[in-house]
Design a protein around this motif. Sequence first.
Motif, short mmCIF file in Angstrom:
data_model
loop_
_atom_site.label_atom_id
_atom_site.label_comp_id
_atom_site.label_asym_id
_atom_site.label_seq_id
_atom_site.Cartn_x
_atom_site.Cartn_y
_atom_site.Cartn_z
N TRP A 131 0.82 -1.20 0.00
CA TRP A 131 0.00 0.00 0.00
C TRP A 131 0.86 1.25 0.00
O TRP A 131 0.55 2.24 -0.66
N ALA A 132 1.96 1.23 0.74
CA ALA A 132 2.75 2.43 0.93
C ALA A 132 3.64 2.74 -0.26
O ALA A 132 3.92 3.91 -0.52
N ALA A 133 4.07 1.72 -0.99
CA ALA A 133 5.06 1.93 -2.03
C ALA A 133 4.62 2.95 -3.09
O ALA A 133 5.34 3.93 -3.34
N PRO A 134 3.46 2.77 -3.71
CA PRO A 134 3.07 3.76 -4.72
C PRO A 134 2.85 5.15 -4.14
O PRO A 134 3.14 6.15 -4.78
N THR A 135 2.35 5.20 -2.93
CA THR A 135 2.11 6.50 -2.32
C THR A 135 3.42 7.23 -2.09
O THR A 135 3.57 8.42 -2.39
N LEU A 136 4.39 6.51 -1.54
CA LEU A 136 5.69 7.12 -1.30
C LEU A 136 6.35 7.52 -2.61
O LEU A 136 6.97 8.58 -2.71
N ALA A 137 6.21 6.68 -3.63
CA ALA A 137 6.81 7.00 -4.93
C ALA A 137 6.20 8.26 -5.51
O ALA A 137 6.91 9.14 -6.02
N ALA A 138 4.88 8.36 -5.42
CA ALA A 138 4.21 9.55 -5.96
C ALA A 138 4.63 10.79 -5.20
O ALA A 138 4.90 11.85 -5.79
#
Lengths: 203, 219
Positions: B89-96
């Motif tokens: 869940w966190a990976a795309p959010t952090l990437a964005a």
Amino acid sequence: MLKTPKVAAPEPSSDPDVQLMLRFRAGDENAFRELFEKHARAIVNFAYNFVGSRPRAEELAQDVFLQVYRAGPRYEPNAKFTTWLYRIATNACLNEVRRPERRYRTRPLERDTDDPGERGEIALPDPDAISGESALAGRELEARIRDVLGALPENQRAALVLSRVDGLSYRDVADALACSESAVKSLVFRATATLRRELEEFL
Amino acid sequence: MIAACDDFAAELVAYLDGELGDADRARIETHLGTCLACRRELEQLRRLRALIDGMRPLELSTDFADRTWQRLDPLPAHAPRRRARTVLWAAPTLAAAAALALVWYSQVARLGGAPTAPAPHSVAAAPRAHDANEHAVASRSEKEQAVAPRENEEGGAPRDVANANDVTEYPPDLVEHPELFLHLPVVRRLNRLEHFEEVRQYQNDQPLGQVSPGTAEVG
């Protein structure tokens, strides 16, 4: 009037099975194994009284423990473990017997109604074919009892099996079935009355 | 059992199950002491209980536990699985968030020569042609936008530094206090940038959300 507890109900956290679930929630897989070994047989038998088939009962029991396993990380001790476990088991069994393809296997002995005039009759084997006292402990009588049990309305069957066979208190049965204790009392009474009538020749 | 005893029928089952309170149990026992029919009824209920209790419990199949563990084995242990879900869940959010921060930092660095920003309406004399260029770049697809810097480097007209520093492209508070912008949630940062773009177009008398046709051919 139903029995009122003289002392406060024990906290769920004092339930040793709840402690095992909390250990499992913390990552101790052995705690789950302990719970499984302790309750698997009871859950299989509970399911067997619903579906009347050992393979299906064992499959349902596996489903129940899979749900317990999956719920482990978010488990909260809000009730006795057995109450929670039987609630899962009851839902699994009710879902199973309510599946359309299974409906033909359970004969509607009576509708789920308070009106005794709407009761039907169950088709039992000829009692003369069973040889009196010696049959009481025999497989044929047991099969007949299971037939009568299987023909009970689902909620009556669940209440009777939970209280009589699995030994849950009316209060725990009410929690498992999500109804009131007085409703459980009524369900157990009606189920007992039906069994008494259908098995009268053996009483 | 006489008609009056019907009231006791349901109580007898609960009595046998030990589910009655003291007062009701005493009342039942008093009645049983005087009513033969109810005593017979109670005896029949006891026999029925004995029949039910006499049902032999089903023994588990010898491989039941093994089959259960086989169904459980494909499931990863619950604790690592929970962590894995969090990472997914966190990976795309952090990437964005990282991408947005990088873009914003690059823009702020480009504006580094303007320590204080004048109000947008005070720089109305800024060349509008550059605004049009910025419109075109903003309206391109991501692929086109990725190519645009290379065009500039390979002989296209380099950005006018003065125009590039045109702080009217950013809300004044973002220029003056970039640290506040970084504290905004990602969604709010995007909203702020979009809002400012709409205000800028409105000040240029352009329809909101549209780019004038002549600006699309900027190389």
